[in-house]
Design a protein around this motif. Sequence first.
Motif, PDB file in Angstrom:
ATOM      1  N   SER A  54       0.826  -1.203   0.000  1.00 47.12           N
ATOM      2  CA  SER A  54       0.000   0.000   0.000  1.00 47.12           C
ATOM      3  C   SER A  54       0.856   1.246   0.000  1.00 47.12           C
ATOM      4  CB  SER A  54      -0.924   0.007   1.217  1.00 47.12           C
ATOM      5  OG  SER A  54      -0.210  -0.229   2.398  1.00 47.12           O
ATOM      6  N   GLY A  55       2.189   1.090  -0.199  1.00 54.11           N
ATOM      7  CA  GLY A  55       3.066   2.250  -0.201  1.00 54.11           C
ATOM      8  C   GLY A  55       2.908   3.025   1.087  1.00 54.11           C
ATOM      9  N   PRO A  67      15.312   1.429   8.736  1.00 52.18           N
ATOM     10  CA  PRO A  67      16.013   2.358   9.633  1.00 52.18           C
ATOM     11  C   PRO A  67      15.706   2.171  11.116  1.00 52.18           C
ATOM     12  CG  PRO A  67      15.301   3.512   7.677  1.00 52.18           C
ATOM     13  CD  PRO A  67      14.710   2.139   7.587  1.00 52.18           C
ATOM     14  N   ALA A  68      14.473   1.855  11.463  1.00 56.72           N
ATOM     15  CA  ALA A  68      14.134   1.689  12.881  1.00 56.72           C
ATOM     16  C   ALA A  68      14.909   0.533  13.500  1.00 56.72           C
ATOM     17  CB  ALA A  68      12.633   1.472  13.042  1.00 56.72           C
ATOM     18  N   GLN A  69      15.102  -0.544  12.740  1.00 57.80           N
ATOM     19  CA  GLN A  69      15.894  -1.672  13.244  1.00 57.80           C
ATOM     20  C   GLN A  69      17.349  -1.274  13.416  1.00 57.80           C
ATOM     21  OE1 GLN A  69      14.836  -4.414  10.063  1.00 57.80           O
ATOM     22  NE2 GLN A  69      13.767  -5.732  11.521  1.00 57.80           N
ATOM     23  N   LEU A  70      17.888  -0.567  12.429  1.00 62.40           N
ATOM     24  CA  LEU A  70      19.277  -0.127  12.532  1.00 62.40           C
ATOM     25  C   LEU A  70      19.457   0.774  13.748  1.00 62.40           C
ATOM     26  CD1 LEU A  70      22.153   0.083  11.413  1.00 62.40           C
ATOM     27  CD2 LEU A  70      21.371   1.990   9.986  1.00 62.40           C
ATOM     28  N   ALA A  71      18.510   1.679  13.992  1.00 65.23           N
ATOM     29  CA  ALA A  71      18.599   2.570  15.147  1.00 65.23           C
ATOM     30  C   ALA A  71      18.618   1.769  16.444  1.00 65.23           C
ATOM     31  CB  ALA A  71      17.435   3.556  15.142  1.00 65.23           C
ATOM     32  N   ALA A  72      17.770   0.747  16.546  1.00 72.69           N
ATOM     33  CA  ALA A  72      17.735  -0.080  17.750  1.00 72.69           C
ATOM     34  C   ALA A  72      19.051  -0.834  17.941  1.00 72.69           C
ATOM     35  CB  ALA A  72      16.573  -1.068  17.672  1.00 72.69           C
ATOM     36  N   GLY A 100      16.995   0.163   3.809  1.00 71.81           N
ATOM     37  CA  GLY A 100      16.074   0.812   2.886  1.00 71.81           C
ATOM     38  C   GLY A 100      14.673   0.790   3.443  1.00 71.81           C
ATOM     39  N   GLY A 101      13.702   0.898   2.555  1.00 74.07           N
ATOM     40  CA  GLY A 101      12.316   0.871   2.971  1.00 74.07           C
ATOM     41  C   GLY A 101      11.753   2.247   3.240  1.00 74.07           C
ATOM     42  N   GLN A 102      12.589   3.192   3.575  1.00 75.56           N
ATOM     43  CA  GLN A 102      12.191   4.574   3.795  1.00 75.56           C
ATOM     44  C   GLN A 102      13.468   5.392   3.909  1.00 75.56           C
ATOM     45  OE1 GLN A 102      10.725   5.097   8.051  1.00 75.56           O
ATOM     46  NE2 GLN A 102      10.642   2.876   7.869  1.00 75.56           N
ATOM     47  N   GLY A 132       4.294  -1.959   7.110  1.00 71.89           N
ATOM     48  CA  GLY A 132       5.163  -1.531   8.197  1.00 71.89           C
ATOM     49  C   GLY A 132       5.528  -0.057   8.123  1.00 71.89           C
ATOM     50  N   LYS A 133       5.119   0.610   7.042  1.00 71.08           N
ATOM     51  CA  LYS A 133       5.403   2.040   6.893  1.00 71.08           C
ATOM     52  C   LYS A 133       4.353   2.853   7.656  1.00 71.08           C
ATOM     53  CE  LYS A 133       7.493   1.526   2.310  1.00 71.08           C
ATOM     54  NZ  LYS A 133       7.416   1.922   0.884  1.00 71.08           N
TER      55      LYS A 133
END
Length: 394
Positions: free
Chosen positions: A57-58, A146-151, A189-191, A377-378
């Motif tokens: 769904s973008g 990015p949220a995973q990388l931040a964690a 990626g992803g955002q 997940g966006k």
Amino acid sequence: MTRSLRPIDARDQGAVLEALRVALAGGPAVAPRTDDRVPDDLPATVPVAVALVVETSGSTGHAKRVALSADALLAGAAAADQALSGPGQWLLALPAHYIAGLNVLVRSITAGTEPVLLGPGGFDPRAFARAARRLDHPVRYVSLVPAQLAALLDAAESEPGSEAAEAGSAPDDAGVAGALRGFAAVLVGGQATPASLIARARLLGVPIVRTYGASETSGGCVYDGVPVGRTRVEIVDGQIELSGPSLFDEYLADPERTEAALTTRDGLRWYRTGDHGTVSDEGVLTVTGRLDDVIVSGGEKVSLGVVERVVRERPGLDAAVVVRSPHPRWGEVPVVVTTGAAPDLLELRRAVVERAGRAAAPDRVVVLAALPLLSSGKPDRRALERAVGGDRPN
């Protein structure tokens, strides 16, 4: 000619892996689902070339069923191998209904390696480090949002001796930082990924690769701004268009949307991404935002994507979202939505104005207990717009 379409519960990552293996060999196509329910309108068959149907769904909530051929998926995997360090072993840390997660499985199949499956559920950096230690191939990869990388960086930076960690040092398998440095590439990626997050990762010696792509391009097809494989990038009227062998075939049962998204030029099929960007003289792509995220505030055009990138570089705002909100005087204004502690609004405005101009200054900050998410997940930006629309102070 057609082949059957097999819906499958993507919470069982191993089952998705085996179904993809069969689909790439000519068996039933795969339609990963977020649960065990099958929509009434999901077709029983698809064109014979289609191996995978990804529902996405973008960021706008309008569901699409992206039909990808086996050739497109395999072309994407080959281009990734060429751009990275060759075939390797992957850690699956993303849901198996995301295109990035599905790519991990496809690339494992083509490489002849068995992926390590982190499993569904909440993301835990310690569990990630334990899973990484199970990889036994000399070339190791993982794909993250990015949220995973931040964690992971938060956990790595809190480990004893993290300040003394040096890029290029031998990985300490006992810790999160060592696990991250043990990969040949960590794809993110992803955002949009905040520049501050990339800088933190590189300071720890994490081999970050920023990816850009979509379900319609079989996932990431531009690495660190450079097209991979036979991917081509052009800017047409400010919009990023992508071409190459990894493009999707169609949106299932939606010829109007398919026609709007695809065009043919110089004998090549091109995907209109809906993203705004530029290409440098050296051929490096910079994504500057969505074409539909431009507002007019006080008579001036403001890109919410640009504002969001500046905001996300501020401490504690890595996952903040910037949306539009009506304003009685200015027409529309940017509003920052976060789940953390509210930042100093005056300081935040100064940072944004310095980079994006006075009209881009956020009108306010709205703090929510949690961000509404789409099935991808966006962030659900339409839901956030509705939430902040009723939040205007009197």
